[in-house]
Write an enzyme that holds these catalytic residues in place. Structure first.
Site, short mmCIF file in Angstrom:
data_model
loop_
_atom_site.label_atom_id
_atom_site.label_comp_id
_atom_site.label_asym_id
_atom_site.label_seq_id
_atom_site.Cartn_x
_atom_site.Cartn_y
_atom_site.Cartn_z
N LYS A 48 3.96 9.48 2.85
CA LYS A 48 2.88 10.01 3.69
C LYS A 48 3.38 10.25 5.11
O LYS A 48 3.07 11.25 5.75
CB LYS A 48 1.68 9.04 3.68
N GLN A 95 -4.02 1.36 2.91
CA GLN A 95 -3.24 1.55 1.69
C GLN A 95 -3.62 0.52 0.62
O GLN A 95 -3.46 -0.68 0.81
CB GLN A 95 -1.74 1.46 2.02
N ASP A 118 -9.10 9.01 3.46
CA ASP A 118 -9.02 8.79 2.01
C ASP A 118 -10.40 8.84 1.36
O ASP A 118 -10.52 8.65 0.16
CB ASP A 118 -8.39 7.43 1.71
#
Ligand code: NAP
Length: 296
Positions: A48, A95, A118
């Site tokens: 990322k 994450q 996200d």
């Protein structure tokens, strides 16, 4: 459905968006909070950050994986609150997976929906469920959006099609089912308790497999989608992937070779949905940056 050309196209579009933001004195920024000890979390964050660097987005990682377990949750919450306030950070990724001793609900409740790239917060998921979203202005979940963009890139019109989404998770399958339904597909999520799953798969025009259960790890409910399970001309999208940690090998839901001569389209296991997920994260960071700066 090779995702590489779509990935490169999206990256190029983002690069020019980043340049015009920079002309206005704005540099987009993404922060990743890692709280799990899982080595794969660091690998995901590495890619990322690499994508961000390539398009000119600043990126940083806050690694909490070594913090004492009884302080890690409070530390993560404090970190996210600080990142919520920082003007040079537009997107925050938490994450996953987080360790069991961290209450993920508290984490998602702390995360600002405006920086939730996200799409994990109840606010953003609620907007999606209510159909109150646009592809240009809203933060949609990266993997479902990546699948939709890949289908569009290959000119696959889902309207009126029967779509079997295998899986019913809140992160992947359900948002994807909803997005496809909003595009006039008849999309259904299937799971371990679905009756006649094989019959439903055989009837579907488009099959999206988001399971990730290798036989060696899940003897009773492992899953593999093979050519003999689908009808001629079906479109096959493989989302599920799991890493066998001990032997450092990846297991994918779809047996791509067996789809030859049967499926009309199939995603490759490497260079498929995973790449699109990465592309959508940087896209979301730009959307968040523009929204936070009041730019249309
Ligand atoms: P998840 O929460 O573990 O969901 C898996 C789903 O599969 C569950 O709904 C489960 O049903 C269903 N399932 C399990 N075994 C089944 C079987 N034998 N037959 C039918 N359904 C079965 O996982 P997730 O977060 O949705 O992720 C799914 C997969 O996608 C994982 O492998 C993940 O690593 C992968 N993934 C890939 C990307 C990418 O970029 N390529 C991104 C995100 C996720 P029940 O609800 O009944 O248990």
């Amino acid at each position: 459905m090779d995702a590489k050309p779509a990935f490169e196209k999206i990256k190029n579009e983002i690069k020019s968006e980043v340049n015009s933001l920079k002309d206005k004195g704005i540099v987009p920024g993404l922060a990743a909070v890692v709280a799990g000890e899982d080595a794969i979390s660091h690998t995901y964050v590495f890619f990322k950050q690499k994508d961000c660097q390539e398009v000119g987005i600043n990126s940083e990682m806050v690694d909490l994986s070594k913090v004492n377990s009884n302080e890690r949750e409070s530390n993560a919450i404090r970190t996210i609150k600080e990142l919520n306030e920082r003007r040079n950070i537009n997107g925050i990724i938490v994450q996953m997976p987080f360790p069991d001793f961290i209450d993920t609900e508290k984490i998602f409740d702390t995360l600002s929906p405006k920086k939730d790239v996200d799409c994990l917060t109840p606010f953003n998921l609620g907007k999606l469920l209510r159909g109150e979203y646009s592809y240009n202005d809203d933060l949609l979940p990266c993997t479902p959006r990546g699948v939709v963009e890949l289908l569009k890139y290959y000119g696959i019109d889902v309207a009126g099609q029967d779509v079997a989404v295998i899986g019913r998770s809140v992160l992947v399958s359900n948002p994807l089912r909803k997005m496809l339904e909003d595009m006039d597909a008849t999309a259904t999520c299937y799971h371990t308790k679905s009756k006649n799953l094989l019959g439903k798969i055989k009837e579907a025009d488009i099959i999206i497999s988001a399971v990730g259960r290798p036989p060696e790890m899940h003897k009773d409910n492992s899953f593999r989608l093979t050519g003999e399970m689908v009808r001629n001309g079906a479109v096959i999208v493989g989302v599920g992937v799991r890493k066998y940690l001990k032997i450092d090998k990846l297991y994918f839901d779809v047996d791509v070779d067996s789809m030859k001569g049967i499926a009309s389209f199939v995603t490759p296991n490497i260079g498929g949905v995973g790449l699109m997920t990465r592309a959508m994260l940087i896209k979301n960071t730009i959307i968040a940056c523009k929204n936070l700066n009041g730019i249309k």
